[in-house]
Write an enzyme that holds these catalytic residues in place. Structure first.
Site, PDB file in Angstrom:
ATOM      1  N   LYS A  53       0.199 -34.353  40.003  1.00 55.95           N
ATOM      2  CA  LYS A  53       1.356 -34.127  39.128  1.00 55.95           C
ATOM      3  C   LYS A  53       1.060 -33.025  38.116  1.00 55.95           C
ATOM      4  CE  LYS A  53       2.342 -38.972  38.095  1.00 55.95           C
ATOM      5  NZ  LYS A  53       2.648 -39.852  36.955  1.00 55.95           N
ATOM      6  N   LYS A  55      -1.208 -33.326  35.910  1.00 53.85           N
ATOM      7  CA  LYS A  55      -1.516 -34.023  34.641  1.00 53.85           C
ATOM      8  C   LYS A  55      -2.977 -34.458  34.640  1.00 53.85           C
ATOM      9  CE  LYS A  55       2.247 -36.595  32.581  1.00 53.85           C
ATOM     10  NZ  LYS A  55       2.899 -37.868  32.313  1.00 53.85           N
TER      11      LYS A  55
END
Ligand code: C2G
Length: 164
Positions: A53, A55
């Site tokens: 993602k 992240k």
């Protein structure tokens, strides 16, 4: 399976999240979800899935999962490892309603054939991203830059004062 009644008995609620740097927004969401049914399952994003993602969590998956599992009202924590596991999870756990914060509005409507899908207002004014930005501002390198900027400004001010 979905029956649309407001009665929460026997209802299984499912949600997903990273829950990094656990904060009041996460807690308020979980409290509201726990009140929507009598079984709450939380999918916590693994570090590998988060990397996908784009992240990177400050807190490891094991610790984030342990923190969420310890929250009152959470009955089961499962690792979230892919975007398409939701449909399998809903069927496997006989989920009645999938609930996400409204930053995901509409994103999981494709699951409405297997369960109810609803989105709740986020808690304003708090996010893990903002906390991370704040922490990074306190990074020693940034502090050094800031103190250099302050001493430059101070010198300028003194120089200006001498001129006036
Ligand atoms: N949330 C909230 N209020 C905030 C911050 C977050 O209600 N101030 C909610 C989000 O809307 C989300 C949940 O808390 O429903 C977890 O948020 P994140 O940890 O940011 O999760 P995210 O990275 O959005 O992962 O497959 C879906 C993903 O796993 C969701």
């Amino acid at each position: 399976m979905p029956d649309g009644s407001s009665n929460t008995a026997g209802r299984t609620v499912l949600t997903y999240g990273t829950f990094d740097l656990f904060h009041i927004g996460h807690l308020r969401l979980i409290e509201r979800l726990a009140a929507m049914g009598d079984r709450l399952i939380v999918g916590v994003s693994t570090d590998e899935f988060n990397a996908g993602k784009g992240k990177r969590s400050v807190v490891s998956y094991d610790d984030r999962a342990a923190i969420v599992a310890a929250i009152k009202g959470v009955d089961l924590v499962v690792p979230e490892e892919s975007w398409d596991q939701k449909r399998k999870d809903v069927v496997a756990h006989e989920v009645d309603v999938l609930v996400m914060g409204d930053d995901w509005t509409g994103k999981f409507d494709d699951l409405k054939d297997v369960c109810e899908v609803t989105y709740l207002p986020r808690t304003a004014g708090v996010s893990s991203t903002e906390i991370k930005q704040l922490l990074s501002a306190l990074d020693p390198r940034h502090l050094e830059e800031m103190s250099q900027a302050v001493s430059t400004l101070t010198n300028l001010l003194e120089h200006y004062r001498d001129l006036t």
